[in-house]
Design a protein around this motif. Structure first.
Motif, PDB file in Angstrom:
ATOM      1  N   MET A   1       0.845  -1.179   0.000  1.00 24.72           N
ATOM      2  CA  MET A   1       0.000   0.000   0.000  1.00 24.72           C
ATOM      3  C   MET A   1       0.895   1.248   0.000  1.00 24.72           C
ATOM      4  SD  MET A   1      -2.818   1.251   2.797  1.00 24.72           S
ATOM      5  CE  MET A   1      -4.317   0.697   2.043  1.00 24.72           C
ATOM      6  N   THR A   2       0.529   2.235  -0.773  1.00 31.25           N
ATOM      7  CA  THR A   2       1.294   3.478  -0.825  1.00 31.25           C
ATOM      8  C   THR A   2       0.891   4.389   0.330  1.00 31.25           C
ATOM      9  OG1 THR A   2      -0.331   4.522  -2.258  1.00 31.25           O
ATOM     10  CG2 THR A   2       1.494   3.400  -3.330  1.00 31.25           C
ATOM     11  N   GLU A   3       1.812   5.256   0.696  1.00 38.26           N
ATOM     12  CA  GLU A   3       1.552   6.197   1.775  1.00 38.26           C
ATOM     13  C   GLU A   3       0.549   7.250   1.311  1.00 38.26           C
ATOM     14  OE1 GLU A   3       3.977   9.487   4.403  1.00 38.26           O
ATOM     15  OE2 GLU A   3       5.086   7.866   3.460  1.00 38.26           O
ATOM     16  N   LYS A   4      -0.396   7.557   2.164  1.00 38.59           N
ATOM     17  CA  LYS A   4      -1.401   8.567   1.829  1.00 38.59           C
ATOM     18  C   LYS A   4      -0.931   9.933   2.283  1.00 38.59           C
ATOM     19  CE  LYS A   4      -5.353   5.524   2.314  1.00 38.59           C
ATOM     20  NZ  LYS A   4      -6.628   5.305   3.020  1.00 38.59           N
ATOM     21  N   ILE A   5      -1.248  10.938   1.492  1.00 35.62           N
ATOM     22  CA  ILE A   5      -1.006  12.330   1.862  1.00 35.62           C
ATOM     23  C   ILE A   5      -2.367  12.983   2.002  1.00 35.62           C
ATOM     24  CG2 ILE A   5      -0.079  14.541   1.110  1.00 35.62           C
ATOM     25  CD1 ILE A   5       2.186  13.022  -0.225  1.00 35.62           C
ATOM     26  N   VAL A   6      -2.631  13.539   3.160  1.00 34.26           N
ATOM     27  CA  VAL A   6      -3.918  14.166   3.444  1.00 34.26           C
ATOM     28  C   VAL A   6      -3.721  15.675   3.522  1.00 34.26           C
ATOM     29  CG1 VAL A   6      -5.800  14.324   5.109  1.00 34.26           C
ATOM     30  CG2 VAL A   6      -4.666  12.131   4.731  1.00 34.26           C
ATOM     31  N   LEU A   7      -4.539  16.421   2.771  1.00 29.17           N
ATOM     32  CA  LEU A   7      -4.487  17.881   2.782  1.00 29.17           C
ATOM     33  C   LEU A   7      -5.695  18.439   3.514  1.00 29.17           C
ATOM     34  CD1 LEU A   7      -3.524  18.618  -0.936  1.00 29.17           C
ATOM     35  CD2 LEU A   7      -2.017  18.520   1.039  1.00 29.17           C
ATOM     36  N   THR A   8      -5.453  19.462   4.314  1.00 30.24           N
ATOM     37  CA  THR A   8      -6.560  20.179   4.942  1.00 30.24           C
ATOM     38  C   THR A   8      -7.133  21.170   3.941  1.00 30.24           C
ATOM     39  OG1 THR A   8      -5.176  21.993   5.745  1.00 30.24           O
ATOM     40  CG2 THR A   8      -5.399  20.054   7.188  1.00 30.24           C
ATOM     41  N   SER A   9      -8.295  21.710   4.238  1.00 28.93           N
ATOM     42  CA  SER A   9      -8.887  22.701   3.331  1.00 28.93           C
ATOM     43  C   SER A   9      -7.987  23.934   3.220  1.00 28.93           C
ATOM     44  CB  SER A   9     -10.298  23.086   3.782  1.00 28.93           C
ATOM     45  OG  SER A   9     -10.267  23.624   5.089  1.00 28.93           O
ATOM     46  N   GLY A  10      -7.298  24.304   4.305  1.00 29.26           N
ATOM     47  CA  GLY A  10      -6.370  25.434   4.257  1.00 29.26           C
ATOM     48  C   GLY A  10      -5.189  25.167   3.337  1.00 29.26           C
ATOM     49  N   GLN A  11      -4.676  23.945   3.356  1.00 32.94           N
ATOM     50  CA  GLN A  11      -3.573  23.583   2.473  1.00 32.94           C
ATOM     51  C   GLN A  11      -4.027  23.570   1.020  1.00 32.94           C
ATOM     52  OE1 GLN A  11      -2.771  19.931   4.550  1.00 32.94           O
ATOM     53  NE2 GLN A  11      -0.784  20.688   5.270  1.00 32.94           N
ATOM     54  N   ILE A  12      -5.242  23.103   0.780  1.00 34.26           N
ATOM     55  CA  ILE A  12      -5.783  23.112  -0.583  1.00 34.26           C
ATOM     56  C   ILE A  12      -5.931  24.539  -1.075  1.00 34.26           C
ATOM     57  CG2 ILE A  12      -7.826  22.562  -1.976  1.00 34.26           C
ATOM     58  CD1 ILE A  12      -8.144  20.073  -0.113  1.00 34.26           C
ATOM     59  N   GLN A  13      -6.398  25.438  -0.216  1.00 36.94           N
ATOM     60  CA  GLN A  13      -6.534  26.853  -0.577  1.00 36.94           C
ATOM     61  C   GLN A  13      -5.163  27.455  -0.885  1.00 36.94           C
ATOM     62  OE1 GLN A  13      -9.339  28.636  -1.094  1.00 36.94           O
ATOM     63  NE2 GLN A  13      -8.104  30.388  -1.676  1.00 36.94           N
ATOM     64  N   SER A  14      -4.163  27.152  -0.052  1.00 40.99           N
ATOM     65  CA  SER A  14      -2.801  27.647  -0.293  1.00 40.99           C
ATOM     66  C   SER A  14      -2.256  27.136  -1.619  1.00 40.99           C
ATOM     67  CB  SER A  14      -1.865  27.209   0.834  1.00 40.99           C
ATOM     68  OG  SER A  14      -2.204  27.819   2.044  1.00 40.99           O
ATOM     69  N   LEU A  15      -2.500  25.863  -1.912  1.00 36.14           N
ATOM     70  CA  LEU A  15      -2.034  25.288  -3.179  1.00 36.14           C
ATOM     71  C   LEU A  15      -2.743  25.937  -4.357  1.00 36.14           C
ATOM     72  CD1 LEU A  15      -0.319  23.316  -4.760  1.00 36.14           C
ATOM     73  CD2 LEU A  15      -2.007  21.535  -4.261  1.00 36.14           C
ATOM     74  N   HIS A  16      -4.025  26.193  -4.212  1.00 34.99           N
ATOM     75  CA  HIS A  16      -4.787  26.863  -5.273  1.00 34.99           C
ATOM     76  C   HIS A  16      -4.203  28.249  -5.560  1.00 34.99           C
ATOM     77  CE1 HIS A  16      -8.150  28.360  -7.626  1.00 34.99           C
ATOM     78  NE2 HIS A  16      -8.230  29.376  -6.788  1.00 34.99           N
ATOM     79  N   GLU A  17      -3.952  29.025  -4.507  1.00 36.73           N
ATOM     80  CA  GLU A  17      -3.385  30.376  -4.674  1.00 36.73           C
ATOM     81  C   GLU A  17      -1.989  30.301  -5.289  1.00 36.73           C
ATOM     82  OE1 GLU A  17      -3.690  32.033  -0.744  1.00 36.73           O
ATOM     83  OE2 GLU A  17      -5.883  32.122  -0.849  1.00 36.73           O
ATOM     84  N   PHE A  18      -1.180  29.357  -4.833  1.00 39.27           N
ATOM     85  CA  PHE A  18       0.172  29.163  -5.364  1.00 39.27           C
ATOM     86  C   PHE A  18       0.114  28.810  -6.849  1.00 39.27           C
ATOM     87  CE2 PHE A  18       3.835  26.154  -5.923  1.00 39.27           C
ATOM     88  CZ  PHE A  18       4.858  27.061  -5.730  1.00 39.27           C
ATOM     89  N   ALA A  19      -0.811  27.923  -7.221  1.00 35.51           N
ATOM     90  CA  ALA A  19      -0.949  27.514  -8.616  1.00 35.51           C
ATOM     91  C   ALA A  19      -1.354  28.690  -9.492  1.00 35.51           C
ATOM     92  CB  ALA A  19      -1.971  26.384  -8.739  1.00 35.51           C
ATOM     93  N   GLN A  20      -2.231  29.541  -8.995  1.00 33.12           N
ATOM     94  CA  GLN A  20      -2.633  30.714  -9.771  1.00 33.12           C
ATOM     95  C   GLN A  20      -1.460  31.673  -9.961  1.00 33.12           C
ATOM     96  OE1 GLN A  20      -6.177  32.136  -7.658  1.00 33.12           O
ATOM     97  NE2 GLN A  20      -7.367  31.504  -9.434  1.00 33.12           N
TER      98      GLN A  20
END
Length: 62
Positions: A1-20
């Motif tokens: 089984m591969t290791e899971k990476i879990v993102l919080t909603s805040g991390q998803i928001q940060s990634l979204h802003e970074f991607a933009q």
């Protein structure tokens, strides 16, 4: 089984802003450490998001 990476909603928001800001089409998320060019200081550590481009940054997901 591969290791899971879990993102919080805040991390998803940060990634979204970074991607933009960075304008890349995809990002890799991993856990690791990035040192400065001399290898003396830790620049990023922990959960990181980055594109394949050397011209763009790394986002430390805290």
């Amino acid at each position: 089984m591969t290791e899971k990476i879990v993102l919080t909603s805040g991390q998803i928001q940060s990634l979204h802003e970074f991607a933009q800001e960075e304008g890349q089409t995809s990002y890799t998320i991993g856990i690791g450490t990035i040192h400065d060019l001399d290898g003396d200081e830790i620049v990023y550590q922990g959960m990181l998001a980055y594109s394949g481009s050397e011209d763009h940054g790394v986002l430390q997901l805290e």
